[in-house]
Design a protein around this motif. Structure first.
Motif, PDB file in Angstrom:
ATOM      1  N   UNK A   1      46.429 -32.340 -71.398  1.00  0.00           N
ATOM      2  CA  UNK A   1      45.064 -31.823 -71.227  1.00  0.00           C
ATOM      3  C   UNK A   1      44.402 -31.643 -72.592  1.00  0.00           C
ATOM      4  N   UNK A   2      43.366 -32.438 -72.828  1.00  0.00           N
ATOM      5  CA  UNK A   2      42.592 -32.261 -74.052  1.00  0.00           C
ATOM      6  C   UNK A   2      41.660 -31.070 -73.913  1.00  0.00           C
ATOM      7  N   UNK A   3      41.160 -30.588 -75.031  1.00  0.00           N
ATOM      8  CA  UNK A   3      40.364 -29.367 -74.999  1.00  0.00           C
ATOM      9  C   UNK A   3      39.494 -29.294 -76.243  1.00  0.00           C
ATOM     10  N   UNK A   4      38.696 -28.264 -76.304  1.00  0.00           N
ATOM     11  CA  UNK A   4      38.015 -27.872 -77.531  1.00  0.00           C
ATOM     12  C   UNK A   4      38.446 -26.444 -77.820  1.00  0.00           C
ATOM     13  N   UNK A   5      38.967 -26.226 -79.009  1.00  0.00           N
ATOM     14  CA  UNK A   5      39.394 -24.883 -79.396  1.00  0.00           C
ATOM     15  C   UNK A   5      38.622 -24.435 -80.630  1.00  0.00           C
ATOM     16  N   UNK A   6      38.434 -23.127 -80.752  1.00  0.00           N
ATOM     17  CA  UNK A   6      37.633 -22.550 -81.830  1.00  0.00           C
ATOM     18  C   UNK A   6      38.504 -21.640 -82.696  1.00  0.00           C
ATOM     19  N   UNK A   7      38.361 -21.787 -84.007  1.00  0.00           N
ATOM     20  CA  UNK A   7      39.091 -20.982 -84.984  1.00  0.00           C
ATOM     21  C   UNK A   7      38.427 -19.615 -85.112  1.00  0.00           C
ATOM     22  N   UNK A   8      39.205 -18.626 -85.476  1.00  0.00           N
ATOM     23  CA  UNK A   8      38.714 -17.241 -85.458  1.00  0.00           C
ATOM     24  C   UNK A   8      37.582 -16.982 -86.455  1.00  0.00           C
ATOM     25  N   UNK A   9      37.396 -17.851 -87.443  1.00  0.00           N
ATOM     26  CA  UNK A   9      36.323 -17.654 -88.424  1.00  0.00           C
ATOM     27  C   UNK A   9      34.995 -18.270 -87.997  1.00  0.00           C
ATOM     28  N   UNK A  10      34.964 -18.935 -86.852  1.00  0.00           N
ATOM     29  CA  UNK A  10      33.738 -19.601 -86.396  1.00  0.00           C
ATOM     30  C   UNK A  10      32.616 -18.599 -86.170  1.00  0.00           C
TER      31      UNK A  10
ATOM     32  N   UNK B   1      39.490 -30.443 -81.405  1.00  0.00           N
ATOM     33  CA  UNK B   1      39.922 -30.815 -80.069  1.00  0.00           C
ATOM     34  C   UNK B   1      41.317 -31.389 -80.094  1.00  0.00           C
ATOM     35  N   UNK B   2      41.542 -32.431 -79.297  1.00  0.00           N
ATOM     36  CA  UNK B   2      42.843 -33.082 -79.055  1.00  0.00           C
ATOM     37  C   UNK B   2      43.579 -32.335 -77.951  1.00  0.00           C
ATOM     38  N   UNK B   3      44.868 -32.586 -77.819  1.00  0.00           N
ATOM     39  CA  UNK B   3      45.619 -31.988 -76.719  1.00  0.00           C
ATOM     40  C   UNK B   3      45.985 -30.542 -77.024  1.00  0.00           C
ATOM     41  N   UNK B   4      46.012 -29.723 -75.986  1.00  0.00           N
ATOM     42  CA  UNK B   4      46.401 -28.323 -76.168  1.00  0.00           C
ATOM     43  C   UNK B   4      47.867 -28.222 -76.559  1.00  0.00           C
ATOM     44  N   UNK B   5      48.685 -29.157 -76.076  1.00  0.00           N
ATOM     45  CA  UNK B   5      50.100 -29.111 -76.428  1.00  0.00           C
ATOM     46  C   UNK B   5      50.297 -29.315 -77.923  1.00  0.00           C
TER      47      UNK B   5
ATOM     48  N   UNK C   1      35.812 -42.562 -80.583  1.00  0.00           N
ATOM     49  CA  UNK C   1      36.491 -42.897 -79.334  1.00  0.00           C
ATOM     50  C   UNK C   1      37.644 -41.941 -79.030  1.00  0.00           C
ATOM     51  N   UNK C   2      37.749 -40.883 -79.829  1.00  0.00           N
ATOM     52  CA  UNK C   2      38.822 -39.896 -79.643  1.00  0.00           C
ATOM     53  C   UNK C   2      38.325 -38.702 -78.845  1.00  0.00           C
ATOM     54  N   UNK C   3      39.209 -38.051 -78.066  1.00  0.00           N
ATOM     55  CA  UNK C   3      38.798 -36.836 -77.351  1.00  0.00           C
ATOM     56  C   UNK C   3      38.349 -35.730 -78.294  1.00  0.00           C
ATOM     57  N   UNK C   4      38.804 -35.773 -79.554  1.00  0.00           N
ATOM     58  CA  UNK C   4      38.360 -34.768 -80.524  1.00  0.00           C
ATOM     59  C   UNK C   4      36.848 -34.860 -80.753  1.00  0.00           C
ATOM     60  N   UNK C   5      36.284 -36.032 -80.492  1.00  0.00           N
ATOM     61  CA  UNK C   5      34.842 -36.248 -80.622  1.00  0.00           C
ATOM     62  C   UNK C   5      34.145 -36.194 -79.266  1.00  0.00           C
ATOM     63  N   UNK C   6      34.763 -36.833 -78.265  1.00  0.00           N
ATOM     64  CA  UNK C   6      34.128 -36.990 -76.952  1.00  0.00           C
ATOM     65  C   UNK C   6      33.781 -35.654 -76.309  1.00  0.00           C
ATOM     66  N   UNK C   7      34.703 -34.696 -76.340  1.00  0.00           N
ATOM     67  CA  UNK C   7      34.479 -33.422 -75.641  1.00  0.00           C
ATOM     68  C   UNK C   7      33.317 -32.639 -76.246  1.00  0.00           C
TER      69      UNK C   7
ATOM     70  N   UNK D   1      38.675 -27.235 -71.182  1.00  0.00           N
ATOM     71  CA  UNK D   1      39.676 -28.295 -71.073  1.00  0.00           C
ATOM     72  C   UNK D   1      39.061 -29.516 -70.403  1.00  0.00           C
ATOM     73  N   UNK D   2      39.298 -30.682 -71.010  1.00  0.00           N
ATOM     74  CA  UNK D   2      38.850 -31.952 -70.420  1.00  0.00           C
ATOM     75  C   UNK D   2      39.984 -32.479 -69.558  1.00  0.00           C
TER      76      UNK D   2
END
Length: 336
Positions: free
Chosen positions: A133-142, A206-210, A163-169, A230-231
């Motif tokens: 499961x790909x996702x977008x996650x946020x760092x605590x300093x955001x 982004x990328x995978x949560x794992x 073309x990567x989920x890090x960009x697509x989401x 989560x995408x």
């Protein structure tokens, strides 16, 4: 008449039995003294490395002559597009080269046909170790930590390529939800993105949560990094309160697009052979993969590495591939 039929049946039986060791010998003859090249469309960081390594450790025991797997990482830039594009031209179709690349490549075949020099419907799937499961996650300093806050405040998000989920989401969220994620591309993979966050270059990735679970478990535990979406088709069991991309879309058509793009999670950590491999070697490799997914030592090692194993058959992967490639034109055009 009965005697003749009996003799014919006996002759057929002898011929069939004689053919079994002949096939086994042919496979042994081919794999004897060979290594199997395992091409991975990623850098060694994130979750690709551990999944590749645990498969390479245990699958050889189910292949004639037990050939060693030699893993070669080809980089995750542009969602593993380079590896996907090399399948037809550069992967030997002899059964001694297998591959695993980013799970977005099938969808990108439809979304960016101008870059896709491959047809994933031709690939000979062995199976999938687990959905990812790909996702977008946020760092605590955001400066903005929620989706609603990101609609009014810019957040710098790192990505490998378009073309990567890090960009697509995050890009989809910008287009459909009005978020202000500033996407910076050019990072090599999950490990590179992690370092960029820690250095303060970016505020999320982004990328995978794992890949986060494996590389930054302490950051999850102390709340320094949190997923916001989560995408995927289903919610992530370890973060059940975080919605899927489709769930946050109010427009029904946008929801269809989100579901189309989220189908890539089903490809997870899938392994395949290039088209043209002899049928007996394909059948043997598929059986070897299936047996590995049930192997107690393999499962124990995967558990030790905190890797989820939820196998999917080669038949199911082929079915999903065909469905994605034949998605309705209006959904594909809007996704583009």
């Amino acid at each position: 008449m009965k005697k003749t039929t009996s003799l014919v049946g006996a002759a057929l039986l002898v011929g069939t039995l004689a053919n079994v060791p002949a096939k086994a010998d042919a496979l042994s003859d081919f794999y004897r003294g060979k290594n199997i090249t395992f091409l991975v469309g990623s850098d060694p960081g994130g979750s690709f490395g551990p999944y590749a390594q645990v498969l390479a450790e245990h699958m050889p025991k189910y292949i004639p002559e037990k050939p060693k797997f030699v893993i070669k990482y080809t980089g995750g830039e542009s969602g593993g597009l380079n590896l996907a594009n090399s399948v037809r031209a550069n992967m030997p179709a002899d059964g001694a080269t297998i591959a695993m690349t980013q799970q977005t490549v099938v969808i990108n075949q439809v979304l960016q046909p101008q870059y896709a020099k491959y047809d994933a419907r031709e690939w000979l799937w062995l199976g999938n170790m687990a959905p990812v499961r790909n996702m977008l996650s946020i760092w605590h300093t955001a400066k903005a930590k929620t989706i609603e806050e990101a609609k009014t405040t810019e957040v710098i998000i790192g990505a490998t390529g378009p073309s990567s989920p890090t960009y697509i989401v995050p890009n989809l969220m910008n287009k459909f939800l009005g978020t202000k994620y500033k996407i910076v591309t050019g990072y090599k993979g999950a490990a590179d993105l992690n370092l960029a966050m820690q250095r303060g270059e970016i505020e999320g990735r982004g990328a995978s949560w794992v890949s986060v679970q494996l590389s930054m478990p302490d950051a999850i535990a102390d709340g320094r990094i949190k997923p916001v979406v989560f995408a995927s088709i289903t919610r992530e069991p370890s973060a059940p309160d975080v919605p899927t991309l489709a769930e946050i879309m109010k427009d029904p058509v946008h929801r269809q697009v989100a579901e189309f793009l989220s189908a890539e999670s089903d490809f997870g950590r899938s392994v395949f052979l290039p088209p043209g491999v002899p049928a007996d070697r394909v059948a043997m490799m598929r059986t070897a993969f299936e047996k590995t997914m049930k192997d107690e030592a393999f499962l124990a090692d995967a558990k030790r590495l905190n890797l989820t194993i939820e196998p999917m058959s080669h038949q199911k992967l082929a079915e999903i591939t065909a469905k994605v490639v034949s998605a309705p034109k209006e959904v594909v055009e809007l996704a583009k």
